[in-house]
Design a protein around this motif. Structure first.
Motif, PDB file in Angstrom:
ATOM      1  N   ASP A   1      97.511 -44.444 -16.802  1.00  0.00           N
ATOM      2  CA  ASP A   1      96.442 -45.324 -17.280  1.00  0.00           C
ATOM      3  C   ASP A   1      95.090 -44.928 -16.694  1.00  0.00           C
ATOM      4  O   ASP A   1      94.095 -44.828 -17.420  1.00  0.00           O
ATOM      5  N   PHE A   2      95.062 -44.704 -15.387  1.00  0.00           N
ATOM      6  CA  PHE A   2      93.799 -44.357 -14.745  1.00  0.00           C
ATOM      7  C   PHE A   2      93.277 -43.018 -15.252  1.00  0.00           C
ATOM      8  O   PHE A   2      92.066 -42.850 -15.457  1.00  0.00           O
ATOM      9  N   PHE A   3      94.162 -42.057 -15.463  1.00  0.00           N
ATOM     10  CA  PHE A   3      93.708 -40.744 -15.932  1.00  0.00           C
ATOM     11  C   PHE A   3      93.081 -40.853 -17.318  1.00  0.00           C
ATOM     12  O   PHE A   3      91.997 -40.310 -17.557  1.00  0.00           O
ATOM     13  N   TYR A   4      93.766 -41.550 -18.220  1.00  0.00           N
ATOM     14  CA  TYR A   4      93.235 -41.666 -19.583  1.00  0.00           C
ATOM     15  C   TYR A   4      91.935 -42.472 -19.612  1.00  0.00           C
ATOM     16  O   TYR A   4      91.002 -42.134 -20.353  1.00  0.00           O
ATOM     17  N   VAL A   5      91.869 -43.533 -18.806  1.00  0.00           N
ATOM     18  CA  VAL A   5      90.663 -44.363 -18.802  1.00  0.00           C
ATOM     19  C   VAL A   5      89.474 -43.597 -18.219  1.00  0.00           C
ATOM     20  O   VAL A   5      88.374 -43.603 -18.795  1.00  0.00           O
ATOM     21  N   LEU A   6      89.687 -42.911 -17.089  1.00  0.00           N
ATOM     22  CA  LEU A   6      88.585 -42.200 -16.443  1.00  0.00           C
ATOM     23  C   LEU A   6      88.112 -41.021 -17.288  1.00  0.00           C
ATOM     24  O   LEU A   6      86.904 -40.819 -17.464  1.00  0.00           O
ATOM     25  N   THR A   7      89.047 -40.225 -17.807  1.00  0.00           N
ATOM     26  CA  THR A   7      88.638 -39.099 -18.657  1.00  0.00           C
ATOM     27  C   THR A   7      88.027 -39.587 -19.962  1.00  0.00           C
ATOM     28  O   THR A   7      87.092 -38.972 -20.479  1.00  0.00           O
ATOM     29  N   GLY A   8      88.550 -40.695 -20.497  1.00  0.00           N
ATOM     30  CA  GLY A   8      87.974 -41.243 -21.725  1.00  0.00           C
ATOM     31  C   GLY A   8      86.568 -41.769 -21.521  1.00  0.00           C
ATOM     32  O   GLY A   8      85.676 -41.529 -22.341  1.00  0.00           O
ATOM     33  N   ALA A   9      86.358 -42.483 -20.401  1.00  0.00           N
ATOM     34  CA  ALA A   9      85.014 -43.001 -20.114  1.00  0.00           C
ATOM     35  C   ALA A   9      84.028 -41.860 -19.885  1.00  0.00           C
ATOM     36  O   ALA A   9      82.891 -41.898 -20.366  1.00  0.00           O
ATOM     37  N   HIS A  10      84.470 -40.829 -19.157  1.00  0.00           N
ATOM     38  CA  HIS A  10      83.601 -39.675 -18.933  1.00  0.00           C
ATOM     39  C   HIS A  10      83.291 -38.976 -20.255  1.00  0.00           C
ATOM     40  O   HIS A  10      82.140 -38.568 -20.501  1.00  0.00           O
ATOM     41  N   GLY A  11      84.297 -38.834 -21.112  1.00  0.00           N
ATOM     42  CA  GLY A  11      84.073 -38.189 -22.400  1.00  0.00           C
ATOM     43  C   GLY A  11      83.130 -38.982 -23.289  1.00  0.00           C
ATOM     44  O   GLY A  11      82.298 -38.394 -23.997  1.00  0.00           O
ATOM     45  N   LEU A  12      83.226 -40.321 -23.259  1.00  0.00           N
ATOM     46  CA  LEU A  12      82.324 -41.147 -24.061  1.00  0.00           C
ATOM     47  C   LEU A  12      80.886 -41.004 -23.595  1.00  0.00           C
ATOM     48  O   LEU A  12      79.957 -40.967 -24.417  1.00  0.00           O
ATOM     49  N   HIS A  13      80.691 -40.923 -22.290  1.00  0.00           N
ATOM     50  CA  HIS A  13      79.334 -40.730 -21.779  1.00  0.00           C
ATOM     51  C   HIS A  13      78.789 -39.350 -22.184  1.00  0.00           C
ATOM     52  O   HIS A  13      77.597 -39.211 -22.494  1.00  0.00           O
ATOM     53  N   LEU A  14      79.663 -38.355 -22.170  1.00  0.00           N
ATOM     54  CA  LEU A  14      79.211 -37.029 -22.602  1.00  0.00           C
ATOM     55  C   LEU A  14      78.929 -37.013 -24.096  1.00  0.00           C
ATOM     56  O   LEU A  14      77.977 -36.359 -24.556  1.00  0.00           O
ATOM     57  N   LEU A  15      79.730 -37.748 -24.862  1.00  0.00           N
ATOM     58  CA  LEU A  15      79.505 -37.821 -26.307  1.00  0.00           C
ATOM     59  C   LEU A  15      78.167 -38.487 -26.610  1.00  0.00           C
ATOM     60  O   LEU A  15      77.432 -38.058 -27.507  1.00  0.00           O
ATOM     61  N   GLY A  16      77.842 -39.519 -25.843  1.00  0.00           N
ATOM     62  CA  GLY A  16      76.529 -40.142 -26.015  1.00  0.00           C
ATOM     63  C   GLY A  16      75.405 -39.190 -25.649  1.00  0.00           C
ATOM     64  O   GLY A  16      74.355 -39.178 -26.306  1.00  0.00           O
ATOM     65  N   GLY A  17      75.628 -38.372 -24.615  1.00  0.00           N
ATOM     66  CA  GLY A  17      74.626 -37.376 -24.263  1.00  0.00           C
ATOM     67  C   GLY A  17      74.448 -36.325 -25.338  1.00  0.00           C
ATOM     68  O   GLY A  17      73.335 -35.802 -25.527  1.00  0.00           O
ATOM     69  N   LEU A  18      75.525 -36.021 -26.057  1.00  0.00           N
ATOM     70  CA  LEU A  18      75.429 -35.039 -27.138  1.00  0.00           C
ATOM     71  C   LEU A  18      74.528 -35.540 -28.269  1.00  0.00           C
ATOM     72  O   LEU A  18      73.874 -34.732 -28.939  1.00  0.00           O
ATOM     73  N   VAL A  19      74.510 -36.852 -28.476  1.00  0.00           N
ATOM     74  CA  VAL A  19      73.617 -37.407 -29.498  1.00  0.00           C
ATOM     75  C   VAL A  19      72.160 -37.149 -29.109  1.00  0.00           C
ATOM     76  O   VAL A  19      71.342 -36.703 -29.929  1.00  0.00           O
TER      77      VAL A  19
END
Length: 234
Positions: free
Chosen positions: A157-175
């Motif tokens: 759970d922690f791995f998916y949540v942390l990597t997912g949150a980090h990926g969402l922040h990077l996705l927002g940066g890509l915009v």
């Protein structure tokens, strides 16, 4: 708790460095000199967007610090099962490093007024960031295929949540990066691109640092570094 102390120590060092750059330690009331000399002093004022980004990064850093703290406490319970890291995470790390380096190159290019180098650097940063996100999805698929699915174990759970949150922040940066790249083709003067490019570079460097902290915790490097520091201090 060692991991959270390690992460907070990094944030404290960065905050101290930033405050020192702002000249907050100076005491102008103790300065000697004539009042007429005051107009010659150069006053640096950060742009509202820069201040907004700094506040946002502080909030994001606190958000991940809380998750890392919960991770450190939860892993002490007996039902914790360590999650094996997919080897592709190392390739993903390289992609994120290259993306951050490319944005640093874009920042240098925009300061020098080198338009072609700026465009190439922005595109390279975007491509490398997309490769990182694609690699993260592959890592999820590999773990799920091996039975390490979400909710199967607290470590999962922690791995998916942390990597997912980090990926969402990077996705927002890509915009924001896409808008900056589009502006690089449309705006003729590079001086108008300096602020958005510097903001993107700062954001990318932060996400890289955050990812390296997460990776050091998952691999156990954070604990080893803390033990080495303790041995040096004792």
């Amino acid at each position: 708790m060692g991991s959270i102390l390690f992460f907070l120590s990094i944030l404290a060092i960065i905050a101290t460095w930033w405050l020192s750059r702002q000249g907050l330690a100076s005491k102008p009331w103790l300065e000697q000199g004539e009042a007429a000399a005051l107009p010659n002093l150069s006053v640096r004022s950060a742009a509202p967007a820069t201040i907004g980004l700094r506040v946002f990064l502080a909030v994001v850093g606190s958000f991940f610090a809380l998750f890392i703290s919960a991770y450190s406490m939860r892993m002490q319970l007996p039902d914790w099962r360590t999650l094996p890291l997919p080897p592709i995470l190392w390739l993903n790390t390289i992609m994120l490093v290259l993306s951050s380096i490319a944005l640093h190159g874009a920042m240098v290019a925009v300061r020098r007024g080198e338009r072609n180098e700026l465009k190439i650097s922005l595109i390279a940063a975007g491509v490398a960031a997309l490769a990182f996100l694609s690699g993260q999805l592959v890592a999820w698929q590999q773990l799920a295929g091996e039975g390490y699915r979400l909710t199967a174990n607290p470590a999962n759970d922690f791995f998916y949540v942390l990597t997912g949150a980090h990926g969402l922040h990077l996705l927002g940066g890509l915009v924001a990066l896409a808008r900056t790249t589009e502006k690089a083709w449309r705006v003729p003067a590079t001086e108008h691109l300096r602020l958005p490019v510097e903001l993107c570079a700062t954001y990318w460097h932060f996400l890289l640092l955050l990812w390296l902290v997460l990776l050091s915790i998952w691999t156990g490097w954070a604990g080893e570094i803390i033990d080495i520091c303790r041995q040096l201090l004792t």
